[in-house]
Design an enzyme around this catalytic site. Structure first.
Site, mmCIF file in Angstrom:
data_model
loop_
_atom_site.group_PDB
_atom_site.id
_atom_site.type_symbol
_atom_site.label_atom_id
_atom_site.label_comp_id
_atom_site.label_asym_id
_atom_site.label_seq_id
_atom_site.Cartn_x
_atom_site.Cartn_y
_atom_site.Cartn_z
ATOM 1 N N HIS A 1 -50.229 62.893 -15.772
ATOM 2 C CA HIS A 1 -51.389 63.384 -16.528
ATOM 3 C C HIS A 1 -51.119 64.798 -17.013
ATOM 4 O O HIS A 1 -50.141 65.445 -16.626
ATOM 5 C CB HIS A 1 -52.661 63.336 -15.668
ATOM 6 C CG HIS A 1 -52.623 64.229 -14.456
ATOM 7 N ND1 HIS A 1 -53.699 64.992 -14.058
ATOM 8 C CD2 HIS A 1 -51.650 64.499 -13.534
ATOM 9 C CE1 HIS A 1 -53.394 65.668 -12.960
ATOM 10 N NE2 HIS A 1 -52.160 65.378 -12.623
ATOM 11 N N CYS B 1 -55.471 65.958 -21.773
ATOM 12 C CA CYS B 1 -55.285 64.758 -20.949
ATOM 13 C C CYS B 1 -55.378 63.475 -21.762
ATOM 14 O O CYS B 1 -54.514 62.591 -21.661
ATOM 15 C CB CYS B 1 -56.286 64.746 -19.794
ATOM 16 S SG CYS B 1 -58.031 64.678 -20.280
ATOM 17 N N HIS C 1 -61.631 63.491 -17.335
ATOM 18 C CA HIS C 1 -60.173 63.542 -17.248
ATOM 19 C C HIS C 1 -59.601 62.131 -17.228
ATOM 20 O O HIS C 1 -60.231 61.189 -16.727
ATOM 21 C CB HIS C 1 -59.754 64.299 -15.982
ATOM 22 C CG HIS C 1 -58.291 64.602 -15.906
ATOM 23 N ND1 HIS C 1 -57.631 65.378 -16.829
ATOM 24 C CD2 HIS C 1 -57.335 64.205 -15.004
ATOM 25 C CE1 HIS C 1 -56.355 65.475 -16.502
ATOM 26 N NE2 HIS C 1 -56.151 64.766 -15.405
#
Length: 393
Positions: free
Chosen positions: A344, A277, A332
């Site tokens: 993402h 990510c 994240h």
């Protein structure tokens, strides 16, 4: 006589006991100092080496040993030990500042330890300058331009002196801006797979072997960091100065991210081949000439903070952070687009929404966002054109 001997032994024992207690107290004080300096100078082991130990040798002497990556950290330890009036032997070393390498592969994988079985920590692209901190036979401990420290196989890099890197920074260089992987061939007309010299991905940096670019059959003659040469489509590259001169461009960032849609998630990946990510954020921003921190938890501490409840204030290119709602721990990161939508890397590069009313909403707790635009050259956000490893300043 017997009573006198007992008295002498008792006095000796008491002396040794006091000496032992004094050694223990000094060791405890030293460990407190070491811990405090670590917190002040090297709070994040991903960004700094601080491997300092204190121990009493067989002669009872307190010894400081180990290594640090910052000379100021060593200086602070020594000064605080002296202020505390602690006698010690100094065996503390500072890792080198003038030992360098460059990545010779399109993508080099760096790990948390000097072994292929160690966890992958990050990646570095061809041409990336690396500060070499420690050398072992098959693995070198290096620091990347974003400050991240990890271990790289020696087969993935080529050693460079400070003067060689200075010459490289002065040379005519090109960076790959193509969103798709490209090939370097051994001639301007070659097309066979057997004529391939190397692959290149977005962000790889190469130089030309002459002062004037030589283009033949639509291909630019280039030289790789390890001296190999070949030809690559001239449309796939830009002069590095042109790339570095970019202003903040959210479309460039998002186009790069969206071009990777469907690309598989890879822990530690920071290249267009596969990524995690925070790797997606790094790759996308680097396409715009901006160097971000490596991990999501680090990226979350940069830029201008926007609270989760104010997500409608977010602009294209802002970073969204997710994680544990109770502890606030970030796990994240995503790149915001518009109307609550973001891109993402989670399993694969894909699209979702931070808007609870959206069909693509995910329930992972949204913690906050940060705005990178306008915050360049603040801590953790560096324009490549101002980074001394890429350009002589």
């Amino acid at each position: 006589m017997k009573r006198h001997s007992i008295l002498v032994l008792c006095l000796i024992a008491a002396g040794w006991s006091a000496l032992g207690q004094s050694s223990v107290n000094a060791l405890n004080k030293a460990n407190d100092i070491i811990g405090n300096v670590k917190n002040d100078y090297a709070p994040d082991k991903r960004q700094a080496v601080f491997e300092v130990k204190a121990f009493n040798n067989p002669d009872g002497m307190l010894v400081l040993s180990g290594a640090v990556s910052d000379s100021l950290a060593r200086k602070a330890v020594i000064e605080r030990m002296n202020i505390a009036d602690i006698d010690f032997a100094d065996s503390l070393s500072v890792l080198p500042y003038d030992d360098w390498a460059q990545v010779r592969l399109s993508v080099a994988s760096l790990r948390t330890g000097g072994a292929h079985a160690a966890e992958m920590a990050t990646q570095a692209l061809m041409g990336t300058p690396l500060r070499v901190l420690q050398k072992a036979k098959e693995w070198w401990r290096v620091q990347c331009p974003d400050g991240y420290i990890a271990w790289v196989p020696t087969s993935s890099v080529v050693s460079k002196t400070a003067d060689e890197l200075k010459d490289w920074r002065n040379s005519k260089r090109f960076i790959v801006t193509n969103l798709d992987q490209v090939r370097v061939y051994n001639s301007a007309t070659a097309t066979s797979p057997r004529d391939i010299v190397s692959d290149l991905v977005n962000g790889c940096i190469v130089r030309i072997p002459a002062t004037t670019p030589h283009v033949e059959n639509g291909r630019l003659e280039i030289e790789l960091p390890d001296g190999r040469s070949g030809y690559v489509s001239s449309q796939a590259l830009k002069p590095i100065e042109e790339w570095a001169a970019q202003n903040f461009n959210p479309d460039k960032i998002l186009d790069t991210a969206y071009s990777l849609e469907g690309t598989p998630y890879l822990w530690g990946g920071t290249s267009t081949k596969s990524l995690d990510c925070s790797g997606l954020a790094k790759v996308s921003y680097f396409a715009n000439g901006i160097i971000l921190m490596r991990d999501a938890s680090q990226q979350a501490q940069t830029g201008t903070r926007i609270e989760a409840k104010d997500w409608r204030r977010c602009h294209a290119g802002d970073l969204l952070f997710f994680g544990n709602a109770k502890t606030g721990k970030v796990t994240h990161v995503a790149i915001y687009d518009h109307a609550g939508n973001y891109v993402h890397s989670s399993g694969r590069v894909k699209r979702n929404s931070v808007d609870p009313e959206s069909e693509s909403y995910l329930t992972t707790p949204f913690l906050h966002a940060v705005r990178i635009n306008g915050m360049e050259e603040t801590e953790g956000i560096t324009r490549a054109r101002n980074h001394p490893w890429y350009f002589n300043r």
